[in-house]
Design a protein around this motif. Structure first.
Motif, PDB file in Angstrom:
ATOM      1  N   SER A  70      -6.854  -5.365  14.803  1.00 47.71           N
ATOM      2  CA  SER A  70      -7.409  -3.875  14.742  1.00 47.71           C
ATOM      3  C   SER A  70      -7.515  -3.470  13.038  1.00 47.71           C
ATOM      4  O   SER A  70      -8.185  -2.586  12.823  1.00 47.71           O
ATOM      5  CB  SER A  70      -6.691  -2.795  15.506  1.00 47.71           C
ATOM      6  OG  SER A  70      -5.342  -2.982  15.140  1.00 47.71           O
ATOM      7  N   VAL A  71      -6.680  -4.286  12.243  1.00 45.91           N
ATOM      8  CA  VAL A  71      -6.608  -3.934  11.079  1.00 45.91           C
ATOM      9  C   VAL A  71      -7.220  -4.905  10.072  1.00 45.91           C
ATOM     10  O   VAL A  71      -7.322  -4.700   8.777  1.00 45.91           O
ATOM     11  CB  VAL A  71      -5.251  -3.530  10.398  1.00 45.91           C
ATOM     12  CG1 VAL A  71      -5.028  -2.210  11.237  1.00 45.91           C
ATOM     13  CG2 VAL A  71      -4.457  -4.559  10.378  1.00 45.91           C
ATOM     14  N   LYS A  72      -7.407  -6.195  10.454  1.00 47.24           N
ATOM     15  CA  LYS A  72      -7.966  -7.171   9.866  1.00 47.24           C
ATOM     16  C   LYS A  72      -9.037  -6.905   8.978  1.00 47.24           C
ATOM     17  O   LYS A  72     -10.188  -6.474   9.344  1.00 47.24           O
ATOM     18  CB  LYS A  72      -7.939  -8.392  10.567  1.00 47.24           C
ATOM     19  CG  LYS A  72      -8.292  -9.697   9.807  1.00 47.24           C
ATOM     20  CD  LYS A  72      -8.084 -10.897  10.876  1.00 47.24           C
ATOM     21  CE  LYS A  72      -6.744 -10.954  11.786  1.00 47.24           C
ATOM     22  NZ  LYS A  72      -6.963 -11.969  12.690  1.00 47.24           N
ATOM     23  N   GLY A  73      -8.931  -7.364   7.749  1.00 45.60           N
ATOM     24  CA  GLY A  73     -10.343  -7.100   6.755  1.00 45.60           C
ATOM     25  C   GLY A  73     -10.007  -5.606   6.220  1.00 45.60           C
ATOM     26  O   GLY A  73     -10.900  -5.467   5.150  1.00 45.60           O
ATOM     27  N   GLU A  96      -8.267   6.411  14.456  1.00 48.23           N
ATOM     28  CA  GLU A  96      -7.644   5.724  15.261  1.00 48.23           C
ATOM     29  C   GLU A  96      -6.274   4.908  14.507  1.00 48.23           C
ATOM     30  O   GLU A  96      -5.446   4.436  15.147  1.00 48.23           O
ATOM     31  CB  GLU A  96      -8.273   4.534  16.186  1.00 48.23           C
ATOM     32  CG  GLU A  96      -9.181   3.626  15.477  1.00 48.23           C
ATOM     33  CD  GLU A  96     -10.536   4.157  15.247  1.00 48.23           C
ATOM     34  OE1 GLU A  96     -11.006   5.493  15.144  1.00 48.23           O
ATOM     35  OE2 GLU A  96     -11.567   3.248  15.565  1.00 48.23           O
ATOM     36  N   ASP A  97      -6.455   5.093  13.230  1.00 50.16           N
ATOM     37  CA  ASP A  97      -5.287   4.429  12.263  1.00 50.16           C
ATOM     38  C   ASP A  97      -4.253   5.557  12.190  1.00 50.16           C
ATOM     39  O   ASP A  97      -3.181   5.464  11.892  1.00 50.16           O
ATOM     40  CB  ASP A  97      -5.697   4.290  11.069  1.00 50.16           C
ATOM     41  CG  ASP A  97      -6.643   2.963  11.124  1.00 50.16           C
ATOM     42  OD1 ASP A  97      -7.831   3.220  10.331  1.00 50.16           O
ATOM     43  OD2 ASP A  97      -6.595   1.895  11.760  1.00 50.16           O
ATOM     44  N   THR A  98      -4.522   6.966  12.796  1.00 49.06           N
ATOM     45  CA  THR A  98      -3.475   8.008  12.634  1.00 49.06           C
ATOM     46  C   THR A  98      -2.326   7.539  13.378  1.00 49.06           C
ATOM     47  O   THR A  98      -2.227   7.089  14.561  1.00 49.06           O
ATOM     48  CB  THR A  98      -4.077   9.111  13.308  1.00 49.06           C
ATOM     49  OG1 THR A  98      -5.329   9.721  12.358  1.00 49.06           O
ATOM     50  CG2 THR A  98      -3.094  10.297  13.247  1.00 49.06           C
ATOM     51  N   ALA A  99      -1.229   7.795  12.649  1.00 43.98           N
ATOM     52  CA  ALA A  99       0.291   7.265  13.154  1.00 43.98           C
ATOM     53  C   ALA A  99       1.323   7.438  12.350  1.00 43.98           C
ATOM     54  O   ALA A  99       1.010   7.602  11.305  1.00 43.98           O
ATOM     55  CB  ALA A  99      -0.005   5.758  13.883  1.00 43.98           C
ATOM     56  N   TYR A 152      15.905  -4.349  10.569  1.00 40.22           N
ATOM     57  CA  TYR A 152      16.101  -2.852  10.020  1.00 40.22           C
ATOM     58  C   TYR A 152      14.852  -2.289   9.824  1.00 40.22           C
ATOM     59  O   TYR A 152      13.830  -2.923   9.724  1.00 40.22           O
ATOM     60  CB  TYR A 152      16.541  -3.335   8.534  1.00 40.22           C
ATOM     61  CG  TYR A 152      17.589  -4.443   8.377  1.00 40.22           C
ATOM     62  CD1 TYR A 152      17.395  -5.679   8.067  1.00 40.22           C
ATOM     63  CD2 TYR A 152      18.831  -3.748   8.603  1.00 40.22           C
ATOM     64  CE1 TYR A 152      18.742  -6.345   8.110  1.00 40.22           C
ATOM     65  CE2 TYR A 152      20.154  -4.618   8.513  1.00 40.22           C
ATOM     66  CZ  TYR A 152      19.980  -6.103   8.438  1.00 40.22           C
ATOM     67  OH  TYR A 152      20.930  -7.171   8.376  1.00 40.22           O
ATOM     68  N   TRP A 153      14.852  -1.226   9.889  1.00 37.13           N
ATOM     69  CA  TRP A 153      13.714  -0.101  10.079  1.00 37.13           C
ATOM     70  C   TRP A 153      13.657   1.179   9.110  1.00 37.13           C
ATOM     71  O   TRP A 153      14.838   1.469   8.900  1.00 37.13           O
ATOM     72  CB  TRP A 153      13.469   0.624  11.366  1.00 37.13           C
ATOM     73  CG  TRP A 153      13.060  -0.393  12.392  1.00 37.13           C
ATOM     74  CD1 TRP A 153      14.024  -1.474  12.971  1.00 37.13           C
ATOM     75  CD2 TRP A 153      11.945  -1.068  12.861  1.00 37.13           C
ATOM     76  NE1 TRP A 153      13.231  -2.438  13.844  1.00 37.13           N
ATOM     77  CE2 TRP A 153      11.913  -2.040  13.539  1.00 37.13           C
ATOM     78  CE3 TRP A 153      10.576  -0.526  12.459  1.00 37.13           C
ATOM     79  CZ2 TRP A 153      10.747  -2.626  14.314  1.00 37.13           C
ATOM     80  CZ3 TRP A 153       9.449  -0.993  13.029  1.00 37.13           C
ATOM     81  CH2 TRP A 153       9.572  -2.048  13.910  1.00 37.13           C
ATOM     82  N   GLY A 154      12.869   1.644   8.424  1.00 42.04           N
ATOM     83  CA  GLY A 154      12.768   2.887   7.697  1.00 42.04           C
ATOM     84  C   GLY A 154      12.404   3.886   8.586  1.00 42.04           C
ATOM     85  O   GLY A 154      12.405   3.687   9.805  1.00 42.04           O
ATOM     86  N   GLN A 155      12.262   5.070   8.048  1.00 38.35           N
ATOM     87  CA  GLN A 155      12.142   6.612   9.075  1.00 38.35           C
ATOM     88  C   GLN A 155      10.787   6.691   9.285  1.00 38.35           C
ATOM     89  O   GLN A 155      10.388   7.562   9.772  1.00 38.35           O
ATOM     90  CB  GLN A 155      12.840   7.559   8.061  1.00 38.35           C
ATOM     91  CG  GLN A 155      14.438   7.576   8.061  1.00 38.35           C
ATOM     92  CD  GLN A 155      14.880   7.223   9.166  1.00 38.35           C
ATOM     93  OE1 GLN A 155      14.898   8.225  10.191  1.00 38.35           O
ATOM     94  NE2 GLN A 155      15.779   6.396   9.521  1.00 38.35           N
ATOM     95  N   GLY A 156       9.852   6.157   8.415  1.00 38.47           N
ATOM     96  CA  GLY A 156       8.473   6.256   8.747  1.00 38.47           C
ATOM     97  C   GLY A 156       7.557   7.274   7.907  1.00 38.47           C
ATOM     98  O   GLY A 156       8.543   8.198   7.052  1.00 38.47           O
ATOM     99  N   THR A 157       6.463   7.186   7.509  1.00 35.63           N
ATOM    100  CA  THR A 157       5.592   7.910   6.728  1.00 35.63           C
ATOM    101  C   THR A 157       4.375   7.964   7.665  1.00 35.63           C
ATOM    102  O   THR A 157       3.692   7.451   8.036  1.00 35.63           O
ATOM    103  CB  THR A 157       5.352   7.328   5.330  1.00 35.63           C
ATOM    104  OG1 THR A 157       4.656   8.359   4.426  1.00 35.63           O
ATOM    105  CG2 THR A 157       4.541   5.985   5.344  1.00 35.63           C
ATOM    106  N   GLN A 158       3.890   9.529   7.495  1.00 30.63           N
ATOM    107  CA  GLN A 158       2.897   9.886   8.486  1.00 30.63           C
ATOM    108  C   GLN A 158       1.428   9.565   7.830  1.00 30.63           C
ATOM    109  O   GLN A 158       1.327   9.857   6.506  1.00 30.63           O
ATOM    110  CB  GLN A 158       2.696  11.385   8.784  1.00 30.63           C
ATOM    111  CG  GLN A 158       1.729  11.858   9.904  1.00 30.63           C
ATOM    112  CD  GLN A 158       1.994  11.397  11.049  1.00 30.63           C
ATOM    113  OE1 GLN A 158       2.661  10.969  11.682  1.00 30.63           O
ATOM    114  NE2 GLN A 158       0.678  11.015  11.578  1.00 30.63           N
ATOM    115  N   VAL A 159       0.621   8.825   8.386  1.00 32.70           N
ATOM    116  CA  VAL A 159      -0.839   8.959   8.059  1.00 32.70           C
ATOM    117  C   VAL A 159      -1.673   9.587   9.082  1.00 32.70           C
ATOM    118  O   VAL A 159      -1.577   9.235  10.159  1.00 32.70           O
ATOM    119  CB  VAL A 159      -1.405   7.500   7.877  1.00 32.70           C
ATOM    120  CG1 VAL A 159      -2.595   7.383   7.811  1.00 32.70           C
ATOM    121  CG2 VAL A 159      -0.456   6.485   7.035  1.00 32.70           C
ATOM    122  N   THR A 160      -2.508  10.389   8.598  1.00 32.48           N
ATOM    123  CA  THR A 160      -3.482  11.169   9.356  1.00 32.48           C
ATOM    124  C   THR A 160      -5.059  10.938   8.716  1.00 32.48           C
ATOM    125  O   THR A 160      -5.203  11.299   7.783  1.00 32.48           O
ATOM    126  CB  THR A 160      -3.098  12.645   9.446  1.00 32.48           C
ATOM    127  OG1 THR A 160      -1.839  12.892   9.921  1.00 32.48           O
ATOM    128  CG2 THR A 160      -4.092  13.469  10.523  1.00 32.48           C
TER     129      THR A 160
END
Length: 124
Positions: free
Chosen positions: A63-66, A89-92, A113-121
């Protein structure tokens, strides 16, 4: 152990670009394969991209290739996700993750290990 902090998220229009960063601390970062995942409201967390410890190998979700590019700078202990031609549809919420396992992995359970995340809208 590895501690991860994401940044660079925000609001962008369809077709725009964003660059996410993931700053890592901990002695094992340079030996870790790294990945980006995302989770939209009401959906499961899904794989986006991964990069080997050396930066020599990468793998992307179809879905994100290219459109997206993962990279890393081991001297700065940072991994990046350049996102171009963004779609609604990349919003997450985008997460950075580190894996101590060999070979590139796409499953959530393969990352330690995981980070807390960053919002993309992405607005239409």
């Amino acid at each position: 152990q590895v501690q991860l902090v994401e940044s660079g998220g925000g609001l962008v229009q369809t077709g725009g670009s964003l660059r996410l960063s993931c700053a890592a601390s901990g002695r094992t970062f340079r030996a870790s394969n790294m990945g980006w995942f995302r989770q939209a409201p009401g959906k499961e967390r899904e794989f986006v991209a991964t990069i080997s410890w050396s930066g020599g190998s990468t793998f992307y979700a179809d879905s994100v290739k290219g459109r997206f590019t993962i990279s890393r700078d081991n001297a700065r202990n940072t991994v990046y996700l350049q996102m171009d031609s963004l779609k609604p549809e990349d919003t997450a919420l985008y997460y950075c993750a580190a894996s101590d396992r060999d070979r590139l992995r796409v499953r959530v359970t393969s990352y330690d290990y995981w980070g807390q995340g960053t919002q993309v809208t992405v607005s239409s």
